[in-house]
Design an enzyme around this catalytic site. Structure first.
Site, PDB file in Angstrom:
ATOM      1  N   CYS A 154      63.455  21.165   8.235  1.00 16.55           N
ATOM      2  CA  CYS A 154      64.265  21.675   9.348  1.00 16.55           C
ATOM      3  C   CYS A 154      64.776  23.095   9.180  1.00 16.55           C
ATOM      4  O   CYS A 154      64.470  23.950  10.012  1.00 16.55           O
ATOM      5  CB  CYS A 154      65.450  20.736   9.588  1.00 16.55           C
ATOM      6  SG  CYS A 154      64.928  19.203  10.354  1.00 16.55           S
TER       7      CYS A 154
HETATM    8  C1  UDX Z   1      61.018  15.688  13.417  1.00 20.55           C
HETATM    9  C2  UDX Z   1      61.016  16.529  14.706  1.00 20.55           C
HETATM   10  O1  UDX Z   1      59.984  16.241  15.486  1.00 20.55           O
HETATM   11  C3  UDX Z   1      61.189  17.970  14.423  1.00 20.55           C
HETATM   12  O2  UDX Z   1      61.163  18.731  15.587  1.00 20.55           O
HETATM   13  C4  UDX Z   1      62.548  18.083  13.832  1.00 20.55           C
HETATM   14  O3  UDX Z   1      62.876  19.425  13.613  1.00 20.55           O
HETATM   15  C5  UDX Z   1      62.541  17.312  12.533  1.00 20.55           C
HETATM   16  O4  UDX Z   1      62.223  15.988  12.769  1.00 20.55           O
HETATM   17  P1  UDX Z   1      59.710  14.831  11.336  1.00 20.55           P
HETATM   18  O5  UDX Z   1      60.032  13.455  11.773  1.00 20.55           O
HETATM   19  O6  UDX Z   1      60.322  15.345  10.095  1.00 20.55           O
HETATM   20  O7  UDX Z   1      59.981  15.865  12.550  1.00 20.55           O
HETATM   21  O8  UDX Z   1      58.152  15.067  11.274  1.00 20.55           O
HETATM   22  P2  UDX Z   1      56.964  14.154  10.717  1.00 20.55           P
HETATM   23  O9  UDX Z   1      57.445  13.294   9.613  1.00 20.55           O
HETATM   24  O10 UDX Z   1      55.821  15.080  10.518  1.00 20.55           O
HETATM   25  O11 UDX Z   1      56.664  13.178  11.942  1.00 20.55           O
HETATM   26  C6  UDX Z   1      55.987  13.475  13.094  1.00 20.55           C
HETATM   27  C7  UDX Z   1      55.126  12.282  13.450  1.00 20.55           C
HETATM   28  O12 UDX Z   1      54.541  12.491  14.724  1.00 20.55           O
HETATM   29  C8  UDX Z   1      53.970  12.017  12.486  1.00 20.55           C
HETATM   30  O13 UDX Z   1      53.999  10.688  12.052  1.00 20.55           O
HETATM   31  C9  UDX Z   1      52.725  12.336  13.312  1.00 20.55           C
HETATM   32  O14 UDX Z   1      51.621  11.553  12.939  1.00 20.55           O
HETATM   33  C10 UDX Z   1      53.215  12.052  14.704  1.00 20.55           C
HETATM   34  N1  UDX Z   1      52.474  12.737  15.765  1.00 20.55           N
HETATM   35  C11 UDX Z   1      52.265  14.063  15.716  1.00 20.55           C
HETATM   36  C12 UDX Z   1      52.013  12.009  16.853  1.00 20.55           C
HETATM   37  O15 UDX Z   1      52.187  10.790  16.911  1.00 20.55           O
HETATM   38  N2  UDX Z   1      51.378  12.674  17.849  1.00 20.55           N
HETATM   39  C13 UDX Z   1      51.117  14.006  17.817  1.00 20.55           C
HETATM   40  O16 UDX Z   1      50.504  14.545  18.725  1.00 20.55           O
HETATM   41  C14 UDX Z   1      51.602  14.729  16.702  1.00 20.55           C
HETATM   42  C1  UDX Z   2      68.974  19.017   7.467  1.00 16.04           C
HETATM   43  C2  UDX Z   2      70.324  18.844   8.208  1.00 16.04           C
HETATM   44  O1  UDX Z   2      71.359  18.601   7.252  1.00 16.04           O
HETATM   45  C3  UDX Z   2      70.236  17.730   9.231  1.00 16.04           C
HETATM   46  O2  UDX Z   2      71.461  17.628   9.939  1.00 16.04           O
HETATM   47  C4  UDX Z   2      69.088  18.103  10.178  1.00 16.04           C
HETATM   48  O3  UDX Z   2      68.975  17.242  11.230  1.00 16.04           O
HETATM   49  C5  UDX Z   2      67.788  18.198   9.394  1.00 16.04           C
HETATM   50  O4  UDX Z   2      67.942  19.210   8.412  1.00 16.04           O
HETATM   51  P1  UDX Z   2      67.692  17.869   5.462  1.00 16.04           P
HETATM   52  O5  UDX Z   2      66.699  18.964   5.645  1.00 16.04           O
HETATM   53  O6  UDX Z   2      67.227  16.473   5.340  1.00 16.04           O
HETATM   54  O7  UDX Z   2      68.751  17.868   6.653  1.00 16.04           O
HETATM   55  O8  UDX Z   2      68.495  18.190   4.125  1.00 16.04           O
HETATM   56  P2  UDX Z   2      69.882  18.844   3.720  1.00 16.04           P
HETATM   57  O9  UDX Z   2      70.614  17.837   2.933  1.00 16.04           O
HETATM   58  O10 UDX Z   2      70.560  19.461   4.854  1.00 16.04           O
HETATM   59  O11 UDX Z   2      69.388  19.977   2.709  1.00 16.04           O
HETATM   60  C6  UDX Z   2      68.539  21.042   3.123  1.00 16.04           C
HETATM   61  C7  UDX Z   2      68.253  21.976   1.959  1.00 16.04           C
HETATM   62  O12 UDX Z   2      69.410  22.724   1.628  1.00 16.04           O
HETATM   63  C8  UDX Z   2      67.803  21.293   0.673  1.00 16.04           C
HETATM   64  O13 UDX Z   2      66.737  22.028   0.099  1.00 16.04           O
HETATM   65  C9  UDX Z   2      69.016  21.362  -0.207  1.00 16.04           C
HETATM   66  O14 UDX Z   2      68.698  21.375  -1.586  1.00 16.04           O
HETATM   67  C10 UDX Z   2      69.637  22.682   0.230  1.00 16.04           C
HETATM   68  N1  UDX Z   2      71.097  22.769  -0.002  1.00 16.04           N
HETATM   69  C11 UDX Z   2      71.948  21.920   0.632  1.00 16.04           C
HETATM   70  C12 UDX Z   2      71.585  23.760  -0.843  1.00 16.04           C
HETATM   71  O15 UDX Z   2      70.836  24.556  -1.413  1.00 16.04           O
HETATM   72  N2  UDX Z   2      72.953  23.842  -1.019  1.00 16.04           N
HETATM   73  C13 UDX Z   2      73.824  23.001  -0.400  1.00 16.04           C
HETATM   74  O16 UDX Z   2      75.047  23.158  -0.600  1.00 16.04           O
HETATM   75  C14 UDX Z   2      73.305  22.013   0.448  1.00 16.04           C
END
Ligand code: UDX
Ligand code: UDX
Length: 412
Positions: free
Chosen positions: A252
């Site tokens: 993200c």
């Molecule tokens: C999601 C959101 O979509 C993204 O915008 C947000 O910022 C983070 O969370 P995430 O769930 O982490 O992404 O992505 P991923 O684990 O890659 O899952 C996407 C899924 O969609 C996959 O399982 C993929 O196979 C599926 N997919 C992708 C479809 O079913 N149809 C498509 O056309 C493309």
């Molecule tokens: C993030 C957001 O927290 C969540 O709300 C959103 O919907 C998806 O993106 P995620 O990416 O799962 O979640 O992880 P997060 O725990 O936020 O950490 C992101 C990155 O920041 C990691 O690489 C972590 O190591 C780093 N981080 C986090 C730091 O370097 N320092 C910190 O104090 C906290």
């Protein structure tokens, strides 16, 4: 209620399984056949705390398929939004999912959960829906789930944001979230879209800020963790996301900030702060190599890398800070011995050429230096006796026993 989730990835699967836990009937749709087969057998295709158990106990309410046919009720779009070379997001999966859903439903609500740039739901996705039916409404409901803690975050959110275009749709979604005890903000889809980007941008800014202070503190011989402890006690600041280290990774923060910057640029605004946050984050992991070079020239040396996941408690390596570090070390001619409790299979797809070991002990044996890159709990206490030279550099603050080793932190 009847719920369909399109995209059974980290977000979609956790969301679907949690809605089933709340008593709804959930259909998961994904183009990935292997993923769907696993879900059908009650096997979680990814690691997420508590997911396997929650999936299994709700199997009678969960269906999984690779095809759409006859959807009704509420459809959540959770497909990925990968970055394009200019940083903006590739909307093709979202557009295709919305079209496929609309084509297969008579009426209902299509809810966008995938992170999309402000204006996307109303200006790009709504017209696609309208081509098929006037009885389908559209809404935007961003997710704030942390990987590893996604189910906990789903059940205990700080807030729920519903971006709807009409009251009926907003009421339906409020009803769906009723079992969850959290404030609900009802707004329009465009505001909801920017709430998501602004939240992630602010959290990422806190991290780059902590890293900038950390880089200065190291230069001055000050412990940034002690500094931030004092800073965080101000209730206006809060102690979260102030841990200095090698920067933020994951699916993200990097992607969302780049998309925000690219979208702003097309709208004629140069986001200088976001640009700086990303620049600090790009440079941060390479600082650990600069520290390593104080002790040795990496060429021909054996470097143990502990931690490959982008953070602890996940098998996800997307944008992991370990990636630029390993890339650079390989370029410099170092030999790498890597270990991670969960993320090795995923990292093998990116670096098939490095050596992977099944324990910390094996990875550090005979190594010239050890870099700790993820804050896994098992890295708190390590016996470094088997190393050739006991040089340990940390990118996350996790190690407790530092006796008998030469130790440095990336910004402490
Ligand atoms: C999601 C959101 O979509 C993204 O915008 C947000 O910022 C983070 O969370 P995430 O769930 O982490 O992404 O992505 P991923 O684990 O890659 O899952 C996407 C899924 O969609 C996959 O399982 C993929 O196979 C599926 N997919 C992708 C479809 O079913 N149809 C498509 O056309 C493309
Ligand atoms: C993030 C957001 O927290 C969540 O709300 C959103 O919907 C998806 O993106 P995620 O990416 O799962 O979640 O992880 P997060 O725990 O936020 O950490 C992101 C990155 O920041 C990691 O690489 C972590 O190591 C780093 N981080 C986090 C730091 O370097 N320092 C910190 O104090 C906290």
């Amino acid at each position: 209620m009847d719920i369909t989730i399109v995209g059974a990835g980290y977000v979609g699967l956790a969301t679907g399984v949690a809605f089933a836990e709340l008593g709804n009937n959930v259909r998961l749709i994904d183009i990935d056949r292997e993923k769907i087969e696993k879900i059908r057998k009650g096997i979680a295709p990814i690691y997420e705390e508590g997911l396997q158990e929650m999936l299994q106990r709700n199997m009678d309410r969960i269906k999984a398929a690779t095809t759409y046919n006859e959807i009704d009720g509420i459809v959540f779009i959770c497909v990925g939004t990968p970055s394009l070379p200019d940083g903006s997001i590739n909307l093709n999966y979202v557009k295709e999912a919305v079209e496929n859903a609309a084509r297969n439903m008579e009426e209902g609500i299509i809810v966008i959960k995938s992170t999309v740039f402000p204006g996307t739901t109303e200006k790009i996705l709504l017209p696609l829906v309208k081509r098929h039916s006037n009885k389908i409404s559209i809404a935007m409901n961003p997710e704030f789930l942390r990987e590893g803690k996604a189910l906990h975050d789903f059940m205990h959110p700080d807030r729920i944001v519903i971006g709807a275009r009409d009251e009926k749709t907003a009421e339906m979604l409020k009803e769906l979230y009723k079992p969850i005890n959290a404030p609900i903000i009802v707004t329009n889809p465009t505001v909801a879209e920017l709430i998501k980007y602004a939240s992630n941008a602010f959290l990422a800014t806190k991290i780059s800020f902590a890293n900038e202070i950390g880089n200065l503190a190291k230069l001055l011989g000050i412990d940034v963790y002690e500094v931030m402890k004092g800073v965080a006690m101000d209730h206006r600041i809060s102690p979260h996301f102030l841990n200095a280290g090698i920067g933020f990774g994951g699916s993200c923060f990097p992607k969302d900030l780049k998309a925000l910057r690219a979208g702003a640029a097309s709208a004629g605004y140069n986001m200088r702060l976001i640009d700086a946050v990303l620049k600090i984050n790009d440079e941060q992991p390479l600082r650990i190599i600069k520290i390593l070079e104080k002790y040795m020239e990496p060429r021909g040396k054996t470097i143990a890398i502990l931690g490959l996941a982008f953070k602890a408690n996940t098998d996800d390596v997307r944008e992991s800070r370990a990636i630029p570090i390993i890339k650079e070390l390989l370029k410099m001619g170092a030999n790498i011995k890597a270990y991670d409790p969960m993320a090795m299979e995923n990292m093998k797809k990116i670096f098939p050429e490095i050596e992977y070991y099944s324990s910390v002990e094996e990875a550090i044996e005979n190594a010239d230096a050890c870099l700790i890159l993820t804050d896994w709990k098992e890295f708190e206490e390590i016996n470094f006796d088997a190393m050739k030279r006991k040089i340990v550099i940390e990118g996350r603050r996790i190690l407790k026993n530092k006796e008998g080793i030469i130790y440095e932190g990336v910004c402490w």
